[in-house]
Scaffold this active site. Structure first.
Site, PDB file in Angstrom:
ATOM      1  N   CYS A  76     -23.362   1.394   0.840  1.00 15.86           N
ATOM      2  CA  CYS A  76     -22.098   1.943   1.342  1.00 15.86           C
ATOM      3  C   CYS A  76     -22.139   3.460   1.383  1.00 15.86           C
ATOM      4  O   CYS A  76     -21.610   4.086   2.318  1.00 15.86           O
ATOM      5  CB  CYS A  76     -20.928   1.457   0.500  1.00 15.86           C
ATOM      6  N   CYS A 112     -13.651  12.002   4.936  1.00 12.82           N
ATOM      7  CA  CYS A 112     -13.606  10.585   5.319  1.00 12.82           C
ATOM      8  C   CYS A 112     -13.005  10.432   6.717  1.00 12.82           C
ATOM      9  O   CYS A 112     -11.941  10.984   7.012  1.00 12.82           O
ATOM     10  CB  CYS A 112     -12.779   9.813   4.293  1.00 12.82           C
ATOM     11  N   CYS A 165     -22.107   6.155   5.188  1.00 14.89           N
ATOM     12  CA  CYS A 165     -21.024   7.060   5.566  1.00 14.89           C
ATOM     13  C   CYS A 165     -21.518   8.135   6.528  1.00 14.89           C
ATOM     14  O   CYS A 165     -22.410   8.918   6.167  1.00 14.89           O
ATOM     15  CB  CYS A 165     -20.409   7.703   4.333  1.00 14.89           C
ATOM     16  N   CYS A 211     -18.553   2.004   5.594  1.00 12.08           N
ATOM     17  CA  CYS A 211     -18.911   1.735   4.201  1.00 12.08           C
ATOM     18  C   CYS A 211     -18.570   0.304   3.804  1.00 12.08           C
ATOM     19  O   CYS A 211     -19.288  -0.328   3.028  1.00 12.08           O
ATOM     20  CB  CYS A 211     -18.248   2.738   3.261  1.00 12.08           C
ATOM     21  N   CYS A 244     -21.630  -3.180   2.909  1.00 16.18           N
ATOM     22  CA  CYS A 244     -21.689  -3.830   1.596  1.00 16.18           C
ATOM     23  C   CYS A 244     -22.451  -5.159   1.670  1.00 16.18           C
ATOM     24  O   CYS A 244     -22.061  -6.069   2.404  1.00 16.18           O
ATOM     25  CB  CYS A 244     -20.277  -4.074   1.076  1.00 16.18           C
ATOM     26  N   ASP A 268       0.788  -1.224   0.000  1.00 21.31           N
ATOM     27  CA  ASP A 268       0.000   0.000   0.000  1.00 21.31           C
ATOM     28  C   ASP A 268       0.829   1.288   0.000  1.00 21.31           C
ATOM     29  O   ASP A 268       0.420   2.292  -0.573  1.00 21.31           O
ATOM     30  CB  ASP A 268      -0.926  -0.033   1.223  1.00 21.31           C
ATOM     31  N   CYS A 274     -22.372  -3.851  -8.467  1.00 24.45           N
ATOM     32  CA  CYS A 274     -23.066  -3.055  -7.443  1.00 24.45           C
ATOM     33  C   CYS A 274     -24.539  -2.845  -7.790  1.00 24.45           C
ATOM     34  O   CYS A 274     -25.378  -2.715  -6.896  1.00 24.45           O
ATOM     35  CB  CYS A 274     -22.391  -1.683  -7.291  1.00 24.45           C
TER      36      CYS A 274
END
Length: 395
Positions: free
Chosen positions: A193, A213, A197, A243, A247, A133, A187
């Site tokens: 999702c 966020c 939030c 989020c 899902c 990452d 989706c």
């Protein structure tokens, strides 16, 4: 040969603990540069300057390493056994994102990638490089191009087998490998999702504004958390799983089975009163090997104080008062806000405006940091607008 190599990669991936392995090419994400540029031009990366600085390399894998011919994408499932959002009902505990409740996944993934890459290089004679990452690699679009799944409306990877719970890593190689077919968006009309939030960080489906966020605010953001977003953060003290947890594909996902990915007991529901008393040595000891350690004690205490202010529990007032003189301005500022909440500005309970003003007058005798002075000013204004304290009610 290609079939045997793919079988070899699959077997090696499983042996070191990866759940998914797929292959793509460095030219498989042609839309990435334009989409990244749009994100950056909108300023949605906030203070993450490195995204701008590495934009060219990030959007084109060949810019990162010109010799790369194939990219092996690896994924590891870290799905929890429960819905992490349940902890939000326990206001006296801090909520740490699922991925950060054990060892730093960067260390876990990178070690496995290196082992697997060295085995591949020894077998094929081709050069390899591994990335996790922290490197300028757009792993999610690459994973989609490799057929692992699709980027959901929350911009995270979604898999039919593992829902929204996958760690990603990659092995770049000079070997020519047959790529897998790209994944397809599944989706549909779902927006679970987006609706989940707390801070409305999605300007539109498939777009995110990091500045709103909670993961960005509690981890990447180095300064004060914007006042208008603090009450929305609740008890989330490091990251946010809302989020991901919302899902619907998670119900088909397999939960993580390996013990190394399971939460450390002391990080599942850490009590706020304990966290508020952490000094630097005790913070480092508690989060040894954890990604939380990287933000440092001061920013972590900032997050804990926001959660404390949202707790509506005046029992925390004495320990919050001690943090009004903390050496770190970002901690002192958060303590001011937490105190204002607990003394009645938002909760209608606490020690009252008179006690708050006494503490303010004492603090202002030595306070020189502009951001902390602004916190005192804003908190005073808020108290004046909402003087709903026990003392005021008695008058």
């Amino acid at each position: 040969m290609p079939v045997r190599l793919k079988r070899f990669l699959t077997e090696e991936a499983a042996a070191v603990g990866f759940d998914v392995v797929a292959i793509t090419t460095p030219d498989a994400i042609p839309q990435a540069p334009e989409r990244l540029r749009y994100f950056l031009d909108k300023g949605r990366h906030g203070s993450m300057e490195w995204l701008e600085e590495t934009a060219q390399r990030r959007a084109n894998p060949s810019e990162l390493w010109q010799e790369v011919r194939s990219i092996v994408m690896l994924a590891m499932n870290y799905g929890p056994y429960h819905d992490p959002r349940q902890l939000q009902q326990k206001r006296d505990c801090g909520a740490i994102s699922v991925y950060a409740q054990n060892r730093d996944y960067h260390d876990i993934i990178k070690g496995k990638l290196k082992h697997m890459a060295s085995r591949f290089a020894a077998r094929t004679g081709h050069e390899v490089k591994v990335f996790v990452d922290t490197a300028p690699v757009m792993e999610k679009p690459l994973a989609v191009s490799a057929g692992m799944g699709w980027q959901g409306k929350h911009t995270n990877m979604v898999s039919k087998d593992y829902g929204s719970w996958l760690f990603l890593g990659s092995i770049f190689t000079t070997a020519d490998l047959e790529p897998d077919k790209a994944g397809k968006d599944s989706c549909g009309s779902c927006r679970a999702c987006l609706d989940a939030c707390p801070t409305n960080a999605f300007p539109a489906p498939y777009q995110i504004d990091a500045r709103r966020c909670i993961s960005y605010l509690t981890i990447e953001n180095k300064g004060a958390i914007p006042t208008e977003l603090r009450s929305m953060i609740g008890n989330r003290i490091y990251g946010c799983d809302d989020c991901l947890s919302a899902c619907p594909w998670n119900k088909f996902a397999q939960v993580a089975k390996e013990a190394k990915l399971q939460a450390r007991e002391e990080l599942k529901e850490p009590p706020l009163d304990y966290l508020l008393q952490l000094d630097d040595p005790s913070f480092r000891a508690l989060f040894t090997g954890s990604p939380v350690k990287r933000i440092g004690r001061d920013r972590f205490l900032r997050n804990v104080l926001i959660a404390t202010g949202n707790s509506n529990n005046p029992a925390y007032i004495p320990v919050v008062e001690t943090l009004l003189s903390d050496p770190a301005p970002v901690t002192r500022g958060a303590a001011v806000w937490a105190l204002s909440q607990l003394t009645g500005a938002g909760a209608g309970a606490g020690a009252g405006a008179e006690h708050f003003n006494q503490l303010k007058q004492h603090a202002l005798k030595s306070e020189t940091e502009p951001e902390v002075l602004e916190e005192w000013h804003n908190a005073t204004v808020m108290l004046q607008k909402n003087p709903n304290t026990p003392q005021d009610q008695d008058k």
